[in-house]
Scaffold this active site. Sequence first.
Site, PDB file in Angstrom:
ATOM      1  N   GLU A   1       0.811  -1.227   0.000  1.00 56.79           N
ATOM      2  CA  GLU A   1       0.000   0.000   0.000  1.00 56.79           C
ATOM      3  C   GLU A   1       0.843   1.276   0.000  1.00 56.79           C
ATOM      4  O   GLU A   1       0.305   2.357   0.222  1.00 56.79           O
ATOM      5  CB  GLU A   1      -0.923   0.004   1.217  1.00 56.79           C
TER       6      GLU A   1
ATOM      7  N   SER B   1      -6.325  -2.593   1.533  1.00 52.59           N
ATOM      8  CA  SER B   1      -6.619  -2.182   0.156  1.00 52.59           C
ATOM      9  C   SER B   1      -7.030  -3.350  -0.727  1.00 52.59           C
ATOM     10  O   SER B   1      -6.873  -3.298  -1.944  1.00 52.59           O
ATOM     11  CB  SER B   1      -5.429  -1.449  -0.466  1.00 52.59           C
TER      12      SER B   1
ATOM     13  N   SER C   1     -10.958   8.861  -1.686  1.00 51.09           N
ATOM     14  CA  SER C   1     -11.226   7.943  -0.581  1.00 51.09           C
ATOM     15  C   SER C   1     -12.565   8.222   0.093  1.00 51.09           C
ATOM     16  O   SER C   1     -13.144   9.307  -0.022  1.00 51.09           O
ATOM     17  CB  SER C   1     -10.101   8.022   0.455  1.00 51.09           C
TER      18      SER C   1
END
Length: 325
Positions: free
Chosen positions: A15, A165, A298
């Site tokens: 990530e 993720s 996000s």
Amino acid sequence: MKKNIAIIMGGYSSEVEISLKSGNVAYQNIAKDQYNCYKIHILKNKWVLVDDNNNEYPINKHDFSAEINGNKITFDCVFNAIHGNPGENGTILAYFDLIGLKHTSAPFYQMALTFNKRDCLSVVKEYGIKTATSFYLNKGDKINLDEIIKKVGLPCFVKPNNAGSSFGISKAKTKAAMLPAIEKAFKEDTEILIESFLDGPEITIGVLNYEGKTKVLPMTEIVTDNDFFDYEAKYLGKSDEITPARISDATHKKLEKVAKKVYRVLNMSGFTRSEYILVNDEPYFLEMNTVPGLTNESIIPQQAAEAGISLQELFHNAINMALKN
């Protein structure tokens, strides 16, 4: 006198690129007239302070300081934007605790607990929180597919126990798909979690300590073009994220109550984003992210905006709450 804030980003996991984006969003939105902000890249091969011209200055790991042109820079607070290892699993936070440096995340043990999906699920189950039926495997364990399928059924989800993720996650629809899915998950982690498929809408809920109180942000319904909310769906636009979620008031109240309870029983502070599946309007808890994505795409920033909270207010609150601890 302005406080010095270290925004840590990067990390040691898959990530890293997402974390660098989150960290840069935080850097851009924290007011420079109120705080002295510094970008700190925590990478496997180096810990460095990076200035606006991309000059790098090594971090002294003895006290987490840096020296710029003969001036020693120390920090009053760390803003944690590292997804995965070592930011979300608590490792670096234990180090900050040892040297007495405040940070925006929960205590290191809570971070480690929630990062370990298996252990987190074990804890919340004890408080009556509904979860999927699950099967655990460690690398090297004998794999009996019939035994696994008997317990969790098909289709099922195969996921790394410690990863974010949606890296390494597969939805296995047949017995033949199980071994490739298990091998994929083991590339990310030495422990994996196999869970029964829960049929219902996915609701993502942001919960945080806002101005000293536990606040549930407007909820987001995930409608993905893909088979599930995987990496592509999260970051490459292969999903619709509907905020606020299209749920009844009664279901909203039920989810809000469960989300607050999970935040409380896990002794959380700072940002969290948890995933739930609604099965016949009953919430089933999947997992909690304690360093959720903070990029412009996000979910937490979307939810904050829906609540009338700007990114600056969101980030300043995190710093203020940390400094008060």
